[in-house]
Structures are given as C-alpha cells and as structure tokens.
Design an enzyme around this catalytic site. Structure first.
Site, PDB file in Angstrom:
ATOM      1  N   ALA A  65      63.033  36.034  75.908  1.00 12.38           N
ATOM      2  CA  ALA A  65      63.617  35.781  77.225  1.00 12.38           C
ATOM      3  C   ALA A  65      65.110  35.568  77.013  1.00 12.38           C
ATOM      4  CB  ALA A  65      62.975  34.549  77.837  1.00 12.38           C
ATOM      5  N   GLY A 108      59.602  35.717  74.263  1.00 14.85           N
ATOM      6  CA  GLY A 108      59.086  36.422  75.439  1.00 14.85           C
ATOM      7  C   GLY A 108      58.810  37.896  75.155  1.00 14.85           C
ATOM      8  N   GLU A 111      55.466  37.912  73.752  1.00 19.89           N
ATOM      9  CA  GLU A 111      54.547  37.574  74.859  1.00 19.89           C
ATOM     10  C   GLU A 111      54.357  38.763  75.796  1.00 19.89           C
ATOM     11  OE1 GLU A 111      56.960  34.093  75.757  1.00 19.89           O
ATOM     12  OE2 GLU A 111      55.193  32.835  75.478  1.00 19.89           O
ATOM     13  N   GLU A 131      60.733  30.111  69.560  1.00 16.43           N
ATOM     14  CA  GLU A 131      61.252  29.162  70.558  1.00 16.43           C
ATOM     15  C   GLU A 131      61.475  27.773  69.979  1.00 16.43           C
ATOM     16  OE1 GLU A 131      58.741  31.289  71.018  1.00 16.43           O
ATOM     17  OE2 GLU A 131      58.816  32.174  73.024  1.00 16.43           O
TER      18      GLU A 131
HETATM   19  N1  CO8 Z   1      68.693  36.107  74.780  1.00 15.19           N
HETATM   20  C1  CO8 Z   1      69.980  36.443  75.072  1.00 15.19           C
HETATM   21  N2  CO8 Z   1      70.726  37.213  74.245  1.00 15.19           N
HETATM   22  C2  CO8 Z   1      70.182  37.620  73.096  1.00 15.19           C
HETATM   23  C3  CO8 Z   1      68.861  37.302  72.735  1.00 15.19           C
HETATM   24  C4  CO8 Z   1      68.102  36.502  73.640  1.00 15.19           C
HETATM   25  N3  CO8 Z   1      66.828  36.175  73.400  1.00 15.19           N
HETATM   26  N4  CO8 Z   1      68.593  37.843  71.524  1.00 15.19           N
HETATM   27  C5  CO8 Z   1      69.707  38.494  71.157  1.00 15.19           C
HETATM   28  N5  CO8 Z   1      70.669  38.364  72.093  1.00 15.19           N
HETATM   29  C6  CO8 Z   1      72.022  38.928  72.093  1.00 15.19           C
HETATM   30  C7  CO8 Z   1      72.940  38.160  71.121  1.00 15.19           C
HETATM   31  O1  CO8 Z   1      73.445  37.003  71.749  1.00 15.19           O
HETATM   32  C8  CO8 Z   1      73.989  39.203  70.845  1.00 15.19           C
HETATM   33  O2  CO8 Z   1      74.868  39.263  71.942  1.00 15.19           O
HETATM   34  P1  CO8 Z   1      76.485  39.207  71.689  1.00 15.19           P
HETATM   35  O3  CO8 Z   1      76.757  40.474  70.905  1.00 15.19           O
HETATM   36  O4  CO8 Z   1      77.035  39.214  73.061  1.00 15.19           O
HETATM   37  O5  CO8 Z   1      76.738  38.007  70.885  1.00 15.19           O
HETATM   38  C9  CO8 Z   1      73.203  40.515  70.829  1.00 15.19           C
HETATM   39  O6  CO8 Z   1      71.997  40.249  71.550  1.00 15.19           O
HETATM   40  C10 CO8 Z   1      72.820  40.969  69.432  1.00 15.19           C
HETATM   41  O7  CO8 Z   1      72.137  39.896  68.805  1.00 15.19           O
HETATM   42  P2  CO8 Z   1      72.534  39.375  67.342  1.00 15.19           P
HETATM   43  O8  CO8 Z   1      73.982  39.569  67.079  1.00 15.19           O
HETATM   44  O9  CO8 Z   1      71.995  37.986  67.202  1.00 15.19           O
HETATM   45  O10 CO8 Z   1      71.693  40.415  66.456  1.00 15.19           O
HETATM   46  P3  CO8 Z   1      71.133  40.193  64.976  1.00 15.19           P
HETATM   47  O11 CO8 Z   1      70.645  41.533  64.535  1.00 15.19           O
HETATM   48  O12 CO8 Z   1      72.143  39.486  64.132  1.00 15.19           O
HETATM   49  O13 CO8 Z   1      69.878  39.197  65.132  1.00 15.19           O
HETATM   50  C11 CO8 Z   1      67.847  38.405  66.170  1.00 15.19           C
HETATM   51  C12 CO8 Z   1      68.745  39.617  65.802  1.00 15.19           C
HETATM   52  C13 CO8 Z   1      67.315  37.773  64.859  1.00 15.19           C
HETATM   53  C14 CO8 Z   1      66.713  38.930  66.998  1.00 15.19           C
HETATM   54  C15 CO8 Z   1      68.686  37.357  66.928  1.00 15.19           C
HETATM   55  O14 CO8 Z   1      69.388  38.003  67.977  1.00 15.19           O
HETATM   56  C16 CO8 Z   1      67.878  36.248  67.538  1.00 15.19           C
HETATM   57  O15 CO8 Z   1      67.458  35.362  66.830  1.00 15.19           O
HETATM   58  N6  CO8 Z   1      67.637  36.291  68.863  1.00 15.19           N
HETATM   59  C17 CO8 Z   1      66.959  35.261  69.590  1.00 15.19           C
HETATM   60  C18 CO8 Z   1      65.463  35.288  69.335  1.00 15.19           C
HETATM   61  C19 CO8 Z   1      64.800  34.150  70.094  1.00 15.19           C
HETATM   62  O16 CO8 Z   1      65.035  32.993  69.870  1.00 15.19           O
HETATM   63  N7  CO8 Z   1      63.894  34.509  71.039  1.00 15.19           N
HETATM   64  C20 CO8 Z   1      63.185  33.564  71.840  1.00 15.19           C
HETATM   65  C21 CO8 Z   1      63.909  33.303  73.122  1.00 15.19           C
HETATM   66  S1  CO8 Z   1      63.182  32.026  74.101  1.00 15.19           S
HETATM   67  C22 CO8 Z   1      61.875  32.786  74.865  1.00 15.19           C
HETATM   68  O17 CO8 Z   1      61.635  33.960  74.683  1.00 15.19           O
HETATM   69  C23 CO8 Z   1      61.046  31.942  75.781  1.00 15.19           C
HETATM   70  C24 CO8 Z   1      60.083  32.790  76.599  1.00 15.19           C
HETATM   71  C25 CO8 Z   1      59.624  31.968  77.799  1.00 15.19           C
HETATM   72  C26 CO8 Z   1      59.414  32.875  79.030  1.00 15.19           C
HETATM   73  C27 CO8 Z   1      59.063  32.086  80.239  1.00 15.19           C
HETATM   74  C28 CO8 Z   1      60.013  32.382  81.384  1.00 15.19           C
HETATM   75  C29 CO8 Z   1      59.622  31.801  82.730  1.00 15.19           C
END
Ligand code: CO8
Length: 257
Positions: A65, A108, A111, A131
């Site tokens: 998400a 998400g 999910e 998360e």
């Molecule tokens: N949300 C927003 N932006 C994101 C997300 C995300 N989940 N994941 C990546 N991005 C963005 C980064 O901020 C970055 O943007 P910018 O260039 O503007 O800084 C761009 O995507 C590229 O990402 P990275 O530079 O981090 O890329 P890497 O290759 O270095 O890393 C990863 C890839 C390991 C996937 C890393 O991006 C990461 O850890 N992402 C987050 C993963 C995460 O924590 N996911 C869980 C999110 S919480 C959730 O999903 C809860 C669900 C509940 C749903 C219920 C709703 C009602």
C-alpha cells in the site's frame, strides 16, 4: 473510463489489468484500488470475459500500500473511512482472477496477489509482509490469507520478521501455484486464463465458490455444499454438451447456459 494508475486490455476472453505506477513500484494508493475495482466491475458485467489476469511490472507486482499516502492517517480516520471495503471487493469477485507476479509482492501487494484465485509467479518474484518494519501489521488480509496459504509457522516468521521469501520458498510453502521464467510470465498466465475462460462459466463460478468454502466451513458442511452444487450443475445445458462432446470425441461448445 480513463485510467491513470492501471492499464486495462481485453485479450480474447481474458481481461488484463496491469498495475502502472512504476515511479512508486506500483504502490497501491486509493485511486489505484478504485480503478482496479472499476475495471473488475466491467469484466464481471461483460459476458465475453471469463477470467482476469492482474499483473505489475518486471520489477514489482506491487511494493505495498502507498506508505506516503498512509503516513498521516489517524486511528479514527482509518477505522471510519473504511478503505478496507474497497480492498475487500477485489477478493469478492465471482469470475476467476489470476495474479501474474514478477518482482516485489510486498505488504498490500502480497495481499492483493492473495486475493486472486491463484498466483503464477516469475522466477524473480519475492513475497513478504514487511508492515512490522513500519510499526503496523498487514491490514488487507495478510495475517489471515497468508496463514491459510502457508501455515502458522511461516506466516508468523514473515509477519514478525518482515523478511521476504523468494519464489521457490513461496511455491514450496503453497503460496504460488506455478513458477515460470520471467520472460514467459504473461504468456503462461494468459494461457491459463484462456483455458479457464473457454470452459462453461457456471461450472467455473461454482468450482471457485466450492474451493473457497473449504476455508470457511467444516469439512462435512463443505462436502454437503459440494454435493449440492455438483448436482445443480446437471441442470445446465453445458453439462449435457460437455458429456456428449466427450462421448462423441469432439470439442464441446459451451454456451454458459
Ligand atoms: N509506498 C509508497 N512508495 C513506495 C513504496 C510504498 N509501499 N514502495 C516503494 N515506493 C517508492 C519509493 O519511495 C521510491 O520512490 P522515490 O524514488 O520517490 O523515493 C520508489 O518507489 C522506488 O523505491 P526504492 O528506491 O525504495 O526501490 P528499491 O529497489 O531500493 O527497494 C523495496 C525496493 C525493497 C521494495 C523498497 O521500496 C521497500 O521496502 N518498499 C516498501 C515495502 C513495504 O514496506 N510495503 C508495505 C507497505 S504497508 C502495506 O502494504 C499495508 C497494507 C494495508 C492495506 C490496507 C489499506 C486499507
């Protein structure tokens, strides 16, 4: 409808939704979930469509998400505006959905993949519920669907440590139906979807409903349900056609009747 966060195509009898926020690794914001639902609404209504494939990019199915969108949320806001309902609708569709997953399927994203009926994964796919690293927990079914899919030991491991599992571990654990080379992902997913879409739709919807029952009721009630709907399918013209075609050694022509 003009979509901004997804691409929508129809290939034969298959609807294809491609998540398309590459700048954010397909992070799932409210707009994207709304657009996925709008596209699925259209496919559910379209009698020419028998199955949907949801996919992302080679780098990310979806990295979760949208954290930046969630960052400033409050407890009452999150509880009261019930964004969960939009996510739930994706998992409540009647026609089958295949998730074709390459790259990251996290939070998400994992999910969403689990809301599909099965997952075909590329050999670079990685799954996780990270998360906990954000001081929250999965909120769109991760603690429940993942536990059903891979059992308590691995679900606890993933949800508590936030680690990712590679595609081989995910397949061994039962999360993934098939692993295919990255270059073949869409070909294989579309082939499976087309196979499903050419069958008799009443039997496809019934099979999906019956398998899903296994997660909600006791074995005996599930068996009773299966028996009832198995019998009901003998009321369709397609059952007569399917069995006649077998006996006559020809291809069946189903009319979804
Ligand atoms: N949300 C927003 N932006 C994101 C997300 C995300 N989940 N994941 C990546 N991005 C963005 C980064 O901020 C970055 O943007 P910018 O260039 O503007 O800084 C761009 O995507 C590229 O990402 P990275 O530079 O981090 O890329 P890497 O290759 O270095 O890393 C990863 C890839 C390991 C996937 C890393 O991006 C990461 O850890 N992402 C987050 C993963 C995460 O924590 N996911 C869980 C999110 S919480 C959730 O999903 C809860 C669900 C509940 C749903 C219920 C709703 C009602």
């Amino acid at each position: 409808m003009a979509y901004e966060t997804i691409l929508v195509e129809v290939k034969g009898k298959v609807g294809v939704i491609t998540l398309n926020r590459p700048q954010a690794l397909n992070a799932l914001n409210g707009q994207l979930i709304g657009e996925v639902n709008a596209a699925l609404d259209g496919f559910e209504r379209d009698p020419g469509i028998g199955c949907t494939v949801i996919t992302g990019s080679e780098k990310a199915f979806a990295a979760g998400a949208d954290i930046k969108e969630m960052q400033e949320r409050t407890y009452p806001g999150t509880y009261l505006d019930d964004k969960f309902a939009d996510w739930d609708r994706i998992g409540q569709r009647r026609k089958p959905i295949i998730a074709a997953v390459a790259g990251f399927a996290l939070g998400g994203g994992c999910e969403l993949a689990m809301m599909a009926d099965f997952i075909i994964a590329a050999d670079n796919a990685r799954f996780g519920q990270p998360e906990i690293n954000l001081a929250v927990i999965p909120g769109a079914g991760g603690t429940q669907r993942l536990t059903h899919a891979i059992g308590k030991a691995k679900a606890m491991d993933l949800c508590l440590t936030g680690r990712m599992m590679d595609v081989n571990e995910a397949e061994r654990a039962g999360l993934v139906a098939r692993i295919v080379p990255l270059a073949d992902l869409m070909t294989e997913a579309l082939k499976a979807a087309e196979q499903i879409a050419t069958k008799s739709l009443p039997s496809v919807l019934t099979a999906k409903e019956a398998v899903n029952r296994a997660f909600e009721v006791t074995l005996n009630e599930g068996l009773r349900f299966e028996r009832r709907v198995f019998s009901a399918l003998f009321a369709t013209q397609d059952q007569k056609e399917g069995m006649a075609a077998f006996a006559e050694k020809r291809k069946p022509e189903f009319k979804n009747l």
